[in-house]
Design an enzyme around this catalytic site. Structure first.
Site, PDB file in Angstrom:
ATOM      1  N   GLY A   1       0.806  -1.221   0.000  1.00  0.00           N
ATOM      2  CA  GLY A   1       0.000   0.000   0.000  1.00  0.00           C
ATOM      3  C   GLY A   1       0.837   1.268   0.000  1.00  0.00           C
ATOM      4  O   GLY A   1       2.059   1.228  -0.159  1.00  0.00           O
ATOM      5  N   GLN A   2       0.148   2.397   0.176  1.00  0.00           N
ATOM      6  CA  GLN A   2       0.808   3.698   0.037  1.00  0.00           C
ATOM      7  C   GLN A   2       1.942   3.877   1.049  1.00  0.00           C
ATOM      8  O   GLN A   2       3.056   4.229   0.683  1.00  0.00           O
ATOM      9  CB  GLN A   2      -0.217   4.831   0.216  1.00  0.00           C
ATOM     10  CG  GLN A   2       0.343   6.200  -0.151  1.00  0.00           C
ATOM     11  CD  GLN A   2      -0.399   7.356   0.491  1.00  0.00           C
ATOM     12  OE1 GLN A   2      -1.200   7.171   1.409  1.00  0.00           O
ATOM     13  NE2 GLN A   2      -0.140   8.551   0.009  1.00  0.00           N
TER      14      GLN A   2
ATOM     15  N   ILE B   1      -2.052  -8.777   0.568  1.00  0.00           N
ATOM     16  CA  ILE B   1      -2.992  -9.630  -0.170  1.00  0.00           C
ATOM     17  C   ILE B   1      -2.768  -9.467  -1.680  1.00  0.00           C
ATOM     18  O   ILE B   1      -3.130 -10.323  -2.472  1.00  0.00           O
ATOM     19  CB  ILE B   1      -4.447  -9.286   0.241  1.00  0.00           C
ATOM     20  CG1 ILE B   1      -5.391 -10.445  -0.068  1.00  0.00           C
ATOM     21  CG2 ILE B   1      -4.914  -7.966  -0.370  1.00  0.00           C
ATOM     22  CD1 ILE B   1      -6.714 -10.359   0.694  1.00  0.00           C
TER      23      ILE B   1
ATOM     24  N   LYS C   1     -10.612   3.427  13.874  1.00  0.00           N
ATOM     25  CA  LYS C   1      -9.314   3.892  14.374  1.00  0.00           C
ATOM     26  C   LYS C   1      -9.405   4.290  15.854  1.00  0.00           C
ATOM     27  O   LYS C   1      -8.510   3.978  16.646  1.00  0.00           O
ATOM     28  CB  LYS C   1      -8.789   5.060  13.522  1.00  0.00           C
ATOM     29  CG  LYS C   1      -8.335   4.644  12.128  1.00  0.00           C
ATOM     30  CD  LYS C   1      -7.147   3.677  12.195  1.00  0.00           C
ATOM     31  CE  LYS C   1      -6.643   3.257  10.830  1.00  0.00           C
ATOM     32  NZ  LYS C   1      -5.630   2.191  10.903  1.00  0.00           N
TER      33      LYS C   1
ATOM     34  N   TYR D   1     -14.384   4.547   9.213  1.00  0.00           N
ATOM     35  CA  TYR D   1     -12.926   4.495   9.349  1.00  0.00           C
ATOM     36  C   TYR D   1     -12.482   5.127  10.673  1.00  0.00           C
ATOM     37  O   TYR D   1     -11.700   4.543  11.425  1.00  0.00           O
ATOM     38  CB  TYR D   1     -12.315   5.246   8.165  1.00  0.00           C
ATOM     39  CG  TYR D   1     -10.824   5.375   8.162  1.00  0.00           C
ATOM     40  CD1 TYR D   1     -10.006   4.258   8.020  1.00  0.00           C
ATOM     41  CD2 TYR D   1     -10.216   6.625   8.257  1.00  0.00           C
ATOM     42  CE1 TYR D   1      -8.625   4.402   7.989  1.00  0.00           C
ATOM     43  CE2 TYR D   1      -8.844   6.767   8.212  1.00  0.00           C
ATOM     44  CZ  TYR D   1      -8.049   5.648   8.079  1.00  0.00           C
ATOM     45  OH  TYR D   1      -6.699   5.788   8.046  1.00  0.00           O
TER      46      TYR D   1
ATOM     47  N   ASP E   1      -3.574 -12.484   3.828  1.00  0.00           N
ATOM     48  CA  ASP E   1      -4.830 -11.797   4.128  1.00  0.00           C
ATOM     49  C   ASP E   1      -4.756 -11.414   5.607  1.00  0.00           C
ATOM     50  O   ASP E   1      -4.659 -12.281   6.482  1.00  0.00           O
ATOM     51  CB  ASP E   1      -5.990 -12.774   3.854  1.00  0.00           C
ATOM     52  CG  ASP E   1      -7.336 -12.218   4.310  1.00  0.00           C
ATOM     53  OD1 ASP E   1      -7.376 -11.176   4.989  1.00  0.00           O
ATOM     54  OD2 ASP E   1      -8.354 -12.868   3.999  1.00  0.00           O
TER      55      ASP E   1
HETATM   56  N1  SER Z   1      -5.609   9.774   4.501  1.00  0.00           N
HETATM   57  C1  SER Z   1      -6.622   9.086   5.245  1.00  0.00           C
HETATM   58  C2  SER Z   1      -7.936   9.177   4.575  1.00  0.00           C
HETATM   59  O1  SER Z   1      -8.169  10.140   3.897  1.00  0.00           O
HETATM   60  C3  SER Z   1      -6.719   9.697   6.619  1.00  0.00           C
HETATM   61  O2  SER Z   1      -6.182   8.820   7.538  1.00  0.00           O
HETATM   62  O3  SER Z   1      -8.749   8.315   4.744  1.00  0.00           O
END
Ligand code: SER
Length: 316
Positions: free
Chosen positions: A12-13, A36, A147, A143, A53
């Site tokens: 990922g990023q 994954i 978190k 999200y 996974d």
């Molecule tokens: N960069 C993330 C988002 O935009 C923030 O944690 O979901």
């Protein structure tokens, strides 16, 4: 004892750049990348890679034993915009992967855990400017809820079981090497690509929505500093506020225009505007400065120069 690192979500990023940094730091053979999905060539060829996974406890445990892992960086997650479309899937991925890793640490199968939190733990009732470390956290996104819940569990596992878990509330992260996937701050990466490809960008947020942001090198350096800090210096076991930049689309446009004078931007806010409106515009990171010496280095104009220089060669 030698460090042996497992990076979950390495394609990922953040994972891509973190893997490359940690391979340089600890030796490629000591950093096991897993995801994954396949990553870029450098990630796949620069050291060990395993498919994983992140919701599969048995597979994570098997990799931990196979490679005698000491530290796990859990970077797999569904980000804010995508999570709104798949709430239950996001909750399951974001929470179950965290419990798997925390439980391995509780059972002393690993020594140290890094887990990223986000500015998404804040909400509309949070003080918006210079948001303090300890403040109202009433997130309105799936999200953000995942978190915030994760932060509480990290602190709980530290208090109850002595787990050495460390975390940062990352702002929006910007890099030329990897694209973000499904976040609300993604526009600040897309805009550089479009500026070079088309000389124009249609932004999914308003021009004056300021958000906390950071160049990726600063974020990786912060992660490394936090993980290397002596345990007794770490006073926050939920997640540290971290700050570098704060800008809106108009300001990043002005910065790009210093290199591409004809660049033009238009605004078509979509559902992500409401998410952005619920987040702070800037963050107070005094605790990170005090506990482990954090200081950001890269300004908006410096970041713009780096982004355009490297992306230009990619598009040539
Ligand atoms: N960069 C993330 C988002 O935009 C923030 O944690 O979901």
């Amino acid at each position: 004892m030698e460090k042996r690192i497992l990076i979950i979500g390495a394609s990922g990023q953040i994972g891509t750049e973190l893997t490359s940094f940690l391979r340089d730091e600890y030796g490629a053979e000591n950093v096991i990348a897993c995801d994954i999905k396949e990553g870029n060539d450098e990630l796949m060829n620069g050291g060990p890679f395993e498919f994983l996974d992140a919701t599969d406890f048995n597979k994570i445990e098997a990799l931990v034993l196979k490679y005698t892992i000491t530290d796990v960086y859990l970077m797999a997650a569904m980000l804010s915009a995508t999570a709104e479309k798949h709430p239950m899937k996001a909750w399951d991925l974001n929470m179950s992967s965290l419990f798997h890793v925390l439980n391995l640490a509780k059972d002393k199968k690993i020594e140290k855990v890094f887990w990223p939190s986000s500015i998404a733990v804040f909400g509309v009732t949070t003080p918006r400017t210079k948001t303090p470390q300890h403040t109202i956290t009433e997130p309105s996104t799936v999200y953000g809820i995942s978190k915030l819940t994760g932060e509480r569990w990290c602190e709980y596992y530290h208090q109850q079981y002595g787990v050495d878990v460390r975390s940062i509330r990352y702002p929006g992260l910007i890099s030329y090497k990897t694209q973000p996937g499904g976040g609300t701050t993604d526009y600040a990466v897309e805009i550089y690509h479009k500026a070079l490809q088309e000389g124009a960008y249609s932004c999914f947020l308003n021009g004056n929505t300021k958000l906390p942001m950071m160049y990726m090198d600063d974020a990786i350096r912060a992660t490394f500093m936090l993980m290397e800090a002596p345990s007794e210096n770490i006073t926050i076991r939920s997640s540290y506020n971290l700050s570098a930049l704060s800008f809106d689309a108009e300001e990043i446009t002005e910065s790009i225009k210093k290199h591409i004078p004809d660049f033009s931007i238009s605004y078509e806010p979509d559902f992500r505007q409401a998410i952005a409106d619920s987040w702070p515009d800037s963050i107070d990171d005094a605790q990170a400065q005090k506990d482990w010496g954090w200081k950001s280095e890269v300004s908006l104009d410096e970041m713009t120069a780096i982004m355009l220089k490297h992306l230009k060669t990619q598009y040539q």
